[in-house]
Design an enzyme around this catalytic site. Structure first.
Site, PDB file in Angstrom:
ATOM      1  N   ILE B 481      -0.352   2.781  13.127  1.00  0.00           N
ATOM      2  CA  ILE B 481       0.251   1.700  14.337  1.00  0.00           C
ATOM      3  C   ILE B 481       1.776   0.575  14.127  1.00  0.00           C
ATOM      4  O   ILE B 481       1.407  -0.014  15.109  1.00  0.00           O
ATOM      5  CB  ILE B 481      -1.247   0.227  14.356  1.00  0.00           C
ATOM      6  CG1 ILE B 481      -1.336  -0.173  12.952  1.00  0.00           C
ATOM      7  CG2 ILE B 481      -2.100   1.116  15.183  1.00  0.00           C
ATOM      8  CD1 ILE B 481      -2.732  -1.270  13.383  1.00  0.00           C
ATOM      9  N   GLY B 483       4.505   1.943  12.331  1.00  0.00           N
ATOM     10  CA  GLY B 483       5.792   2.810  11.596  1.00  0.00           C
ATOM     11  C   GLY B 483       5.580   3.429  10.223  1.00  0.00           C
ATOM     12  O   GLY B 483       6.570   3.757   9.733  1.00  0.00           O
ATOM     13  N   GLY B 704       1.420  -5.483   1.407  1.00  0.00           N
ATOM     14  CA  GLY B 704       0.612  -5.351   2.639  1.00  0.00           C
ATOM     15  C   GLY B 704       2.007  -6.579   3.476  1.00  0.00           C
ATOM     16  O   GLY B 704       1.754  -7.443   3.055  1.00  0.00           O
ATOM     17  N   GLY B 706       2.120  -6.318   6.564  1.00  0.00           N
ATOM     18  CA  GLY B 706       1.382  -6.569   8.623  1.00  0.00           C
ATOM     19  C   GLY B 706       0.733  -7.693   9.166  1.00  0.00           C
ATOM     20  O   GLY B 706       0.356  -8.255  10.782  1.00  0.00           O
ATOM     21  N   GLU B 707       0.520  -8.495   8.103  1.00  0.00           N
ATOM     22  CA  GLU B 707      -0.700  -9.777   8.828  1.00  0.00           C
ATOM     23  C   GLU B 707      -0.110 -11.100   8.503  1.00  0.00           C
ATOM     24  O   GLU B 707       0.129 -11.866   9.522  1.00  0.00           O
ATOM     25  CB  GLU B 707      -1.840  -9.698   7.545  1.00  0.00           C
ATOM     26  CG  GLU B 707      -2.585  -8.166   8.400  1.00  0.00           C
ATOM     27  CD  GLU B 707      -4.014  -7.493   8.208  1.00  0.00           C
ATOM     28  OE1 GLU B 707      -4.708  -8.088   8.476  1.00  0.00           O
ATOM     29  OE2 GLU B 707      -4.041  -6.735   7.038  1.00  0.00           O
TER      30      GLU B 707
END
Lengths: 285, 746
Positions: B481, B483, B704, B706-707
């Site tokens: 979702i 890359g 991480g 993404g968030e």
């Protein structure tokens, strides 16, 4: 969506006949409202009459002294791409450029915006302010009415069974006009409130002004602005125009804004639109 | 420590780029099968009602209808607790959300499914299903649902309090408390205490691709599913669980996914399509409308939060306390736990108590949304921090730096941080050109905010096979979702010493790869990347054996560096040795299967400049910078993309997005026209500052990414609006009318 028939008449007579034979028929110009409504189950016509192939409904013709004939099916992009029309009615070109996005403007028409009769229609307050009339043809002949009287309720207009809108006639303008809307986003949004204003000046004073509002009543509404005639061009007059608009508005509270906030916006937008129209009127002299 | 990388940190073109930009990529709704039927779902018009009777006979009689399904068609398996990727949940809740049993709990709750030869017939048939309801009063917000006498959603849901079941039935699924130190004593030491109340609206992730599922229940009993999902194995396991099948009887092929952000983890349509396929003997496709997506998929909770911070005159925080009540929607699971862990996670405060309430209300069952629970919480905490800074006359960055979390800081839920980048993020804000630039006009304001989000490990699998031309094929189970095909391929390429373009990644079905957990929790580049590293190392080990064979030596004697195998002056690049694998022993396949620890949480910050129209209350974001500690940016362009995407979603959440519900529980703005996500025309270019404090727990230092970037924006905007318009807004969204009403009330 349920099944439906499709017809694309080549002249007004055929269109009127089809619309008369099928009381639930809907005319289709750009379809940007109709198709969405059909998908949502809000309209279930048994026949769609595509009016895009009728010459009169595709007319876009400006003649100084006579005004503008705007065919009911003329898509928005043709208005702002036409230099004569854009010069004569810059406010109309601007409105054609804010309805939907670029792709929508390739199909959507001002005539459709009028017939759809949404309280929030962006073009209608400006058409009212410009003194536009609607040319209608039907089984019992032709008639012309003021755009100000065209919408009767949300999604409902004066067209009788079998009648279609042929064109919108806009008289020549001697002053300036402007439509301003308030939307939380910058584009691609529905007006929380909108104000269309036109003005003519005489010796530095307001000769006459017209004000109409969107999204603050069951239909676009006309504000009685006769008390502005003869008023000087100053902040007090602008403020007064805003107060007239706020007093005329009959908004509701919904997901697009509260009633109080909308009434407040009417005053702000009308004041700003009038100031802008006055500037345009001065410039056009 | 500076490590030289060949591939990591570069910006190769994404492997799926050509398919995506040419429109050739196949998304869920693109699937076409012979004999395909189209499904439609009948949904509840009521927010809360008992189902007295369902009569499907008229729908079944409509020509073209091939099957109708209701909850009665699901196997009557007894209830059990299952963990399908989002924590332990009773199966009855998951199944009940897919098709209502006994009661409908929100408007849009699925009641029945129809399969027909066309979508229009299916739709019409669904409207012919007669349902007799006993309409019940509904409750829509956490504070209302917790009141005595509020309508009860689940008569059998007993409140759990501090880990123990109670006999209370009050719409509260869980009340928990995290505590460190002594908050009461900490507040006594404070010179200034600020406590404020906050409300945030339910918002949706807003992925452009609607949920979809196509299912074929084959004659051999195997169930094949094609769908766009964040977790193909979650879909497999959930579908198998609801249908009471062994997991391996279900095969899920993940299609390309048009956005998920956490919302494409739950299963909605697959079990219904499966039952319809079984009954009709034909494949069945169901695609949600946008209205369905809003009304019946999983938005993120609305919330009521009270946050309190005590500070000494010099700005040192002595204590903090919070009360968080999150709306789970129809079934428990409001992500209030992470919200409670994150609310003060950016600060080193010794005395903290946080109470969390997981409250069911008559809205769609909530799902994860990018750092779920943390954005609501940071809006509250960061607004209070800003107010303290203002009252004490301390610069907003300085007060945060003074209290910033660092290595060894204990979070309220217990864990102590390993090396983290909170301080570095704040230093980057302070040093940025943006933070020091003039505001450039009247009615403008600048605000900052910071926030934290975790990084999870969880299982991932990867296999890599070597091609004779020197390239490799990489097979993985993580749906892409953001890359991740490329960020994972790049980690394998780095280990193998080959260019990223020489790695061909494929995301495959659940029969073709080992178990891989969801693409979520900012875990994919971290964990599946790790699996790829392991698989690549396995390749290197086997390749060394081949080189040793050629050079008649021991594998341990063979060196491997920068893609070249060598031994005593002899050397052979990867590609050359790859061309000899046939003659040296045959195919080489590497495998990686991991469940890694060593996760690295991420801190992010935002600087927002806004201009507020004093007459309309409309906020224009004139400049915005996202700052984030990403550990190590594998592909910096995609990291920047994540930071920009999270920022944009946070801006939408902050300014205009909301579920506008009427008193009957009907969402009145269930279209993209009225839901008002920001468009490109509403935003400045989002500037990014990547901070790299490597995660000591990952071979390449990955955290991480993404968030965490969605967490600070609403708070930063609120703080900016305060400066621009002179009002502190404590309700999201901060839409124009809300701002004007606050200005009028001043």
């Amino acid at each position: 969506m349920k099944w439906f028939d499709y017809q694309a008449p080549r002249n007004i007579g055929e269109a009127v006949e089809a619309m008369t034979l099928h009381p639930t028929a809907r005319p289709l110009a750009g379809g940007t409202d109709l198709l969405v409504q059909m998908r949502a189950g809000r309209r279930t016509p048994d026949l769609i009459v595509d009016i895009k192939k009728i010459p009169e409904l595709n007319q876009l013709h400006f003649e100084p002294g006579l005004g503008l004939t705007l065919g009911a099916a003329v898509p928005c992009y043709r208005i702002y791409n036409d230099s004569a029309v854009s010069r004569a009615y810059p406010s109309l070109a601007e409105v054609a450029n804010i309805i939907g996005g670029t792709q929508i403007q390739g199909r959507a028409s001002i005539g459709g915006n009028l017939c759809n009769a949404a309280p929030s229609a962006d073009s209608i307050p400006l058409l009212i302010a410009l003194g536009a009339t609607a040319r209608i043809t039907g089984p019992s002949g032709e008639r012309t009415i003021d755009v100000a009287a065209f919408c009767t309720a949300p999604g409902v207009n004066v067209l009788q069974p079998g009648e279609i809108l042929v064109s919108i006639q806009i008289p020549p303008t001697a002053g300036g006009a402007r439509y301003l809307r308030f939307i939380p986003r910058n584009e691609m949004d529905i007006a929380v409130a909108g104000a269309g204003v036109s003005v003519t000046l005489s010796n530095g004073n307001i000769q006459s002004a017209k004000i109409a509002l969107a999204s603050v009543a069951p239909t676009p509404i006309t504000v009685d602005a006769s008390s502005l005639s003869g008023a000087p061009v100053n902040d007090d007059t602008l403020k007064k125009a805003g107060e007239l608009a706020a007093a005329a508005a009959k908004p509701i509270t919904d997901m697009r804004g509260t009633a109080d906030y909308r009434r407040h916006l009417c005053a702000v937008l009308t004041r700003r639109a009038l100031a802008s129209a006055i500037a345009a009127a001065k410039e056009s002299k | 420590m500076s490590t030289q990388y060949n591939v990591i940190g570069t910006r190769p073109i994404r492997h799926d780029g050509a398919d995506k930009v040419t429109g050739r990529a196949l998304y869920g709704a693109d699937i076409q099968l012979n004999g395909l039927l189209h499904g439609a779902i009948l949904r509840s018009p009521h927010a809360h009602a008992r189902i007295k009777r369902i009569d499907t006979s008229k729908a079944e009689a409509l020509p073209g209808v091939k099957a109708v399904a209701t909850a009665a068609d699901f196997p009557a398996a007894g209830d059990k607790i299952v963990d399908l990727g989002e924590g332990a949940t009773p199966l009855s809740y998951i199944r009940g959300n897919v098709l209502a049993q006994g009661k409908v709990l929100y408007r849009g709750h699925a009641i029945a499914g129809v399969a027909a030869t066309s979508a229009h017939i299916a739709e019409e048939a669904a409207s012919l299903i007669e349902v007799e309801y006993e309409v019940l009063p509904c409750t829509l917000t956490a504070p209302d649902a917790m009141k005595d006498g509020a309508p009860i959603l689940h008569e059998d849901l007993h409140m759990q309090e501090f880990g123990k079941k109670t006999d209370k039935v009050n719409n509260v699924a869980d009340h928990f408390r995290f505590s460190i130190g002594d908050a009461e004593k900490g507040f006594e030491e404070a010179d200034l205490i600020i406590e404020r109340e906050f409300h945030t609206s339910t918002v949706h992730q807003g992925y452009i691709e609607p949920h979809n599922a196509t299912v074929l229940w084959n004659n051999d009993g195997r169930v094949q599913v094609w769908t766009s999902t964040q977790g193909s194995f979650v879909v497999r396991d959930t579908t198998a669980c609801i249908l009471d099948l062994p997991v391996a009887q279900v095969k899920v092929t993940p299609m390309e996914i048009g956005g998920g952000f956490g919302g494409k983890i739950p299963v909605y349509l697959e079990p219904v399509a499966a039952v319809l396929s079984k009954k009709s003997g034909r494949p069945v496709k169901i695609v949600m409308t946008r209205k369905d997506v809003f009304e019946a998929s999983g938005p993120t909770p609305g919330s009521y939060i009270r946050a309190k911070i005590g500070a000494k005159r010099d700005g040192t925080f002595t204590a903090a306390q919070a009360y968080l009540a999150y709306e789970a929607g129809a079934y428990p699971g409001a992500m209030v736990g992470p919200g409670a862990m994150c609310i003060f996670a950016a600060y080193d405060i010794k005395n903290v108590t946080v109470d969390g309430y997981d409250v069911v209300v008559n809205k769609p069952s909530t799902a994860a949304y990018r750092a779920p629970g943390a954005t609501n919480a940071a809006f509250a905490a960061e607004s209070v921090v800003d107010e303290i800074a203002e009252k004490l006359g301390i610069d907003p960055v300085d007060i945060r730096l003074k209290n910033a979390a660092k290595e060894g800081t204990q979070r309220v839920d217990g864990p102590k941080y390993r090396r983290v980048g909170c301080v570095e993020v704040l230093q980057a804000i302070k040093a940025s050109e943006h933070y020091n630039a003039p505001l450039g006009g009247p009615n403008r304001g600048r605000g900052i905010g910071i926030g934290f989000w975790f990084n999870v490990g969880l299982p991932s699998s990867c296999t890599i096979s070597v091609n004779a031309d020197g390239s490799v094929n990489l097979v993985e189970g993580s749906t892409d979702i953001g890359g991740t095909r490329t960020s994972i391929a790049m980690q394998a390429a780095e280990v193998l010493g080959i260019p990223a373009e020489q790695v061909h990644p494929s995301v495959v079905d659940t029969d073709s790869i080992g178990f891989t957990a969801v693409t979520g929790g900012s875990r994919t580049t971290f964990a599946t990347g790790w699996a790829a590293i392991e698989a690549a190392r396995d390749i290197v080990r086997q390749m060394k054996e081949r080189a040793a064979k050629l050079w008649e030596t021991e594998p341990a004697e063979v060196n491997f560096e920068n893609g070249v195998f060598s031994k005593n002056g002899k050397s052979m690049p990867f590609a050359e040795l790859a061309s000899k694998i046939g003659e040296t022993g045959g195919p080489i396949v590497g495998r990686g299967a991991v469940n890694p620890r060593g996760v690295g949480g991420s801190f992010a910050g935002a600087i927002a400049d806004v201009e507020v129209d004093p007459e309309t209350g409309k906020t224009q974001v004139v400049r915005f910078t996202s700052i984030q500690d990403v550990g190590k940016a594998i592909h910096p362009a995609y990291v920047e993309g994540q930071m920009q995407g999270g920022s944009v979603q946070g801006i939408g959440w902050g300014l205009n997005e909301e579920y506008y519900m009427d008193t009957t529980g009907t969402m009145r703005n269930s279209s993209l026209l009225d839901y008002r996500m920001p468009t490109a025309l509403d935003l400045p270019m989002i500037e990014t500052i990547i901070v790299e404090v490597p995660n000591p727990g990952h071979p390449f230092g990955v955290r991480g990414v993404g968030e965490a970037n969605i967490v600070p924006p609403p708070a930063a905007l609120a703080n900016a609006i305060h400066q621009a318009a002179g009002v502190r807004l404590r309700t999201l969204p901060m839409k124009p009318s809300t701002i004007m009403e606050a200005v009028w009330a001043k």
